[in-house]
Design an enzyme around this catalytic site. Structure first.
Site, mmCIF file in Angstrom:
data_model
loop_
_atom_site.group_PDB
_atom_site.id
_atom_site.type_symbol
_atom_site.label_atom_id
_atom_site.label_comp_id
_atom_site.label_asym_id
_atom_site.label_seq_id
_atom_site.Cartn_x
_atom_site.Cartn_y
_atom_site.Cartn_z
ATOM 1 N N GLN A 199 0.831 -1.201 0.000
ATOM 2 C CA GLN A 199 0.000 0.000 0.000
ATOM 3 C C GLN A 199 0.869 1.255 0.000
ATOM 4 O OE1 GLN A 199 -3.292 0.123 -0.249
ATOM 5 N NE2 GLN A 199 -3.570 -2.085 -0.230
ATOM 6 N N TYR A 204 2.186 2.110 5.762
ATOM 7 C CA TYR A 204 1.516 3.334 6.204
ATOM 8 C C TYR A 204 2.395 4.057 7.230
ATOM 9 C CZ TYR A 204 -2.693 1.704 3.843
ATOM 10 O OH TYR A 204 -3.593 1.288 2.891
ATOM 11 N N ARG A 211 0.451 4.511 16.132
ATOM 12 C CA ARG A 211 0.592 3.115 16.539
ATOM 13 C C ARG A 211 1.205 3.012 17.929
ATOM 14 N NH1 ARG A 211 0.980 1.969 10.726
ATOM 15 N NH2 ARG A 211 3.121 2.742 10.614
ATOM 16 N N ASP A 299 -8.943 1.811 11.061
ATOM 17 C CA ASP A 299 -8.048 2.564 10.175
ATOM 18 C C ASP A 299 -8.401 2.245 8.723
ATOM 19 O OD1 ASP A 299 -6.005 4.199 9.303
ATOM 20 O OD2 ASP A 299 -4.442 2.680 9.559
ATOM 21 N N CYS A 339 -8.517 8.967 6.609
ATOM 22 C CA CYS A 339 -7.476 9.513 5.739
ATOM 23 C C CYS A 339 -8.087 10.185 4.521
ATOM 24 C CB CYS A 339 -6.494 8.423 5.321
ATOM 25 S SG CYS A 339 -7.232 7.113 4.329
#
Length: 395
Positions: A199, A204, A211, A299, A339
């Site tokens: 991704q 990310y 996190r 998320d 996001c």
């Protein structure tokens, strides 16, 4: 140099240092600049405003590179790359983290350019025609400033299509035969990153700080990590002492990578489960099965690409947060994110509030979260703040 003259009154955003010029703001254009060619921007009276690159194929006709009347040459590009890399010196010196963003486009005064570091590999995205014209000097500068063994290009985004550019993926500097998977360290934990197919540019990176923050709330709690991808949040939670973690994602390859990441951190024997399926359907199934968790992480991918999709996105954010709240034990913790650039923090908070009303739960915001420091927000360019997060207690 070609000159772009703005309509009367349309120079205001540039004077406020917003770096985009849309087609409707332009009064006239001298000549026919090639896509990505540097032009001079002037107000309706002919006064100098800025220099930037122009592309008639893009809705954003010009993107500002400098507010000064100065050449945009190879030295300019090398200097901007060097300055951005230097701003990350503290991260580069941190032995507990080997992956971070090097260049954050407009926020680092390099519109259309993304560069991320994964150990000794730099992954670059060339997103616009203006950066494409300068790609060779930029790639050389990145290799020189970072000392990276390899620079890998991941210019495979929709934005390149809108700029009239074809996708470009592959090694552009250094060892072309090196493996596509690299191992990074984040906050002391190890993760496998596929720079060719993962991704974004592979991982990310913008959630690094969140996190760590969410993991600090996980000790002793059963955790549900929704849209978990390769396990960043859940693995950090297990390492911090979570009682268990349930990982939920619709991508089988991501869950396979997650299992490898568990093993990398010696957590493959920990209390965990992998759930492969659509998030909304799986959440309903967990709810109907009577499952309860002490912490839920949401998320999701973008629910809105533009403002036209805002209403649909708001419903999706409300629905997924409602399902999460229905799975939380009393005084459980919800870490929820958006996001979607088109959804600002006020709208996102409203969606979470609606979810609380429908769930008949009171929701306290404990902390507001956002993108990590290597993804800076340029105050004159609010579009650079795309990641919003809320750490909540659901009573």
């Amino acid at each position: 140099m070609h000159v772009v003259t703005l309509r009367s009154g349309r120079e205001k955003s540039l004077r406020h240092r917003h770096p985009w010029v849309f087609s409707g703001a332009i009064e006239s254009l001298s000549g026919e600049p090639q896509p990505g060619e540097v032009v001079e921007l002037r107000d309706a009276r002919g006064a100098f405003l800025a220099r930037g690159y122009y592309n008639a194929q893009s809705r954003i006709r010009a993107r500002v590179l400098t507010w000064e009347d100065r050449p945009v040459d190879d030295a300019f590009w090398r200097g901007r790359v060097a300055a951005a890399v230097a701003r990350r010196a503290a991260l580069a010196a941190d032995a507990a983290t080997s992956a971070y963003r090097l260049i954050h486009a407009e926020a680092d005064l390099l519109p259309g350019l993304i560069a991320d570091r994964y150990g000794d590999v730099v992954v670059v995205q060339v997103l616009t025609a203006g950066v494409e014209r300068a790609r060779e000097v930029i790639l050389d500068a990145l290799a020189a400033e970072t000392g990276a063994r390899r620079v890998f290009e991941r210019s495979d985004t929709a934005s390149r299509v809108r700029e009239g550019l074809a996708a470009a993926v592959g090694c552009v500097r250094g060892d072309a035969v090196a493996a596509e998977a690299v191992t990074i360290v984040e906050n002391g934990l190890r993760f496998e990153v596929n720079v060719a197919g993962g991704q974004k540019t592979g991982f990310y990176l913008d959630q690094r700080a969140s996190r760590a923050r969410v993991a600090a709330a996980a000790a002793g709690r059963p955790v549900l990590d929704v849209f978990c991808n390769t396990g960043g949040f859940g693995i950090a939670a297990l390492h911090a002492g979570a009682a268990s973690v349930s990982f939920l994602d619709s991508s089988a390859p991501s869950l396979q990578a997650l299992e490898r990441n568990l093993a990398l951190n010696g957590l493959d024997g920990s209390e965990h489960e992998l759930i492969h399926g659509d998030a909304f359907e799986a959440l309903r199934s967990l709810r109907d099965g009577g499952r309860r968790f002490g912490l839920v992480v949401l998320d999701p991918p973008r629910f809105a690409v533009n403002r036209h999709q805002l209403d649909k996105a708001m419903r999706a954010y409300k629905d997924v947060n409602l399902l999460a709240m229905e799975l939380l034990a009393p005084d459980g913790v919800l870490a929820t994110f958006s996001c979607s650039q088109a959804v600002d923090i006020a709208n996102f908070t409203m969606a979470v509030s609606w979810a609380g009303v429908d769930a008949r739960r009171d929701v306290q915001i404990l902390e507001r979260l956002g993108q990590a420091e290597d993804h800076p927000v340029l105050v004159s360019f609010p579009e650079s703040e795309y990641l919003k997060g809320l750490l909540c207690r659901v009573i």
